[in-house]
Design an enzyme around this catalytic site. Structure first.
Site, PDB file in Angstrom:
ATOM      1  N   CYS A 130     100.920  48.950  26.350  1.00  0.00           N
ATOM      2  CA  CYS A 130     101.164  49.441  25.501  1.00  0.00           C
ATOM      3  C   CYS A 130     102.086  50.542  26.151  1.00  0.00           C
ATOM      4  O   CYS A 130     103.790  49.845  26.512  1.00  0.00           O
ATOM      5  CB  CYS A 130     102.140  49.446  24.381  1.00  0.00           C
ATOM      6  N   CYS A 131     101.811  51.755  26.140  1.00  0.00           N
ATOM      7  CA  CYS A 131     102.809  52.448  26.985  1.00  0.00           C
ATOM      8  C   CYS A 131     103.173  52.504  28.123  1.00  0.00           C
ATOM      9  O   CYS A 131     103.665  52.707  29.114  1.00  0.00           O
ATOM     10  CB  CYS A 131     101.919  53.929  26.992  1.00  0.00           C
ATOM     11  N   CYS A 211     106.425  57.235  19.974  1.00  0.00           N
ATOM     12  CA  CYS A 211     107.286  55.884  19.087  1.00  0.00           C
ATOM     13  C   CYS A 211     107.047  55.921  17.306  1.00  0.00           C
ATOM     14  O   CYS A 211     105.907  56.696  17.427  1.00  0.00           O
ATOM     15  CB  CYS A 211     106.482  55.495  20.068  1.00  0.00           C
ATOM     16  N   CYS A 214     103.012  54.946  16.507  1.00  0.00           N
ATOM     17  CA  CYS A 214     102.098  55.807  17.095  1.00  0.00           C
ATOM     18  C   CYS A 214     102.291  57.365  16.840  1.00  0.00           C
ATOM     19  O   CYS A 214     101.481  58.312  17.599  1.00  0.00           O
ATOM     20  CB  CYS A 214     101.818  55.785  18.446  1.00  0.00           C
ATOM     21  N   CYS A 237     100.762  59.797  27.614  1.00  0.00           N
ATOM     22  CA  CYS A 237     101.342  57.858  27.434  1.00  0.00           C
ATOM     23  C   CYS A 237     100.930  57.508  28.596  1.00  0.00           C
ATOM     24  O   CYS A 237     100.919  56.394  28.650  1.00  0.00           O
ATOM     25  CB  CYS A 237     103.241  58.313  26.589  1.00  0.00           C
TER      26      CYS A 237
END
EC number: 1.8.4.10
Length: 253
Positions: A130-131, A211, A214, A237
């Site tokens: 995702c990062c 984010c 998280c 990240c």
């Protein structure tokens, strides 16, 4: 002009960059943050440098310093699509307050999202991936054309940043960390002295803000970044990992 440009083309680019970084660290050892910034922006990398800012908990201090040197310095903001609404409002507030004239909000590639995170829930199963999609790849795009960039990282933030240098070689560019040796108290004193507003989430227990899915609150005595990816071994990240995490591109950072 950057030191690297004065080296002959016969020298290995990576070796030349390492030599440049070593020379800069020796030259500016013990220098004030503003001195390092001014040299980087006006002397070493004019028109080739950008500040990468999350507009997070401590961001106002570095943004203020850069604005005083040159408010037209490019500022890159990675809008992951998963940020706290308060961060977006804080970004807009600081842009107005500081008179920043070239803030660039970079979002993830729609095709990357459609192919790998169409439902927007990838963070639940693979935070690294995702990062990578939402931060690392957009930053690569945003940094195209720049030979150096400025980071707000500090040694006190976590154990893996304890030996942070003022200048680093990073994926063919020079990364500048002017606040590397600043402590939390000094940052707060600077912000107060210049009337800089804190990120609204700091007062709610978020000393490090990423984010929304998280980022968790931090308890007294915990590492300031303990709320980032809580319960996982993950501490970064990916944008501050070697070559922006691309050494394992495609399989997650």
């Amino acid at each position: 002009m950057a030191l690297l440009s004065s080296l002959t083309s016969a020298v290995d680019p990576e070796l030349a960059l390492d030599a440049e970084v070593r020379a800069l660290n020796a030259q500016y050892e013990g220098a004030e943050a503003q001195t390092v910034l001014r040299a980087a922006i006006r002397e070493q990398y004019p028109d080739e440098i950008a500040l990468v800012s999350s507009f997070g908990a401590d961001s106002a201090v570095l943004l203020h310093m850069v604005a005083e040197i040159d408010p037209a310095t490019p500022v890159i903001f990675i809008d992951t699509g998963k940020l706290f609404p308060a961060t977006l409002r804080y970004r807009d507030d600081l842009i107005d307050r500081l008179g920043l004239t070239d803030v660039r909000s970079q979002k993830p590639d729609p095709e990357d999202l459609a192919g790998k995170d169409a439902g927007g829930m990838l963070w639940m199963s693979d935070t690294d991936a995702c990062c990578h999609i939402r931060k690392v790849l957009p930053l690569d795009v945003a940094l195209d054309g720049f030979s150096s960039w400025i980071s707000g990282r500090k040694r006190f933030q976590s154990s893996n940043r304890a030996n942070l240098a003022l200048f680093e070689a990073d994926d063919g560019r020079v990364k500048v960390n002017p606040l590397a040796d600043w402590e939390a108290g000094r940052i707060l004193d600077y912000a107060r002295a210049h009337g800089l507003p804190p990120h609204p989430l700091v007062a709610q227990g978020y000393p490090s803000i990423g984010c929304l899915p998280c980022t968790d609150k931090v308890k007294p005595g915990e590492d300031p970044r303990a709320g980032r990816w809580r319960g996982q071994e993950k501490t970064e990240c990916g944008i501050h990992l070697p070559t922006h995490g691309r050494e394992i591109d495609g399989s997650g950072i």
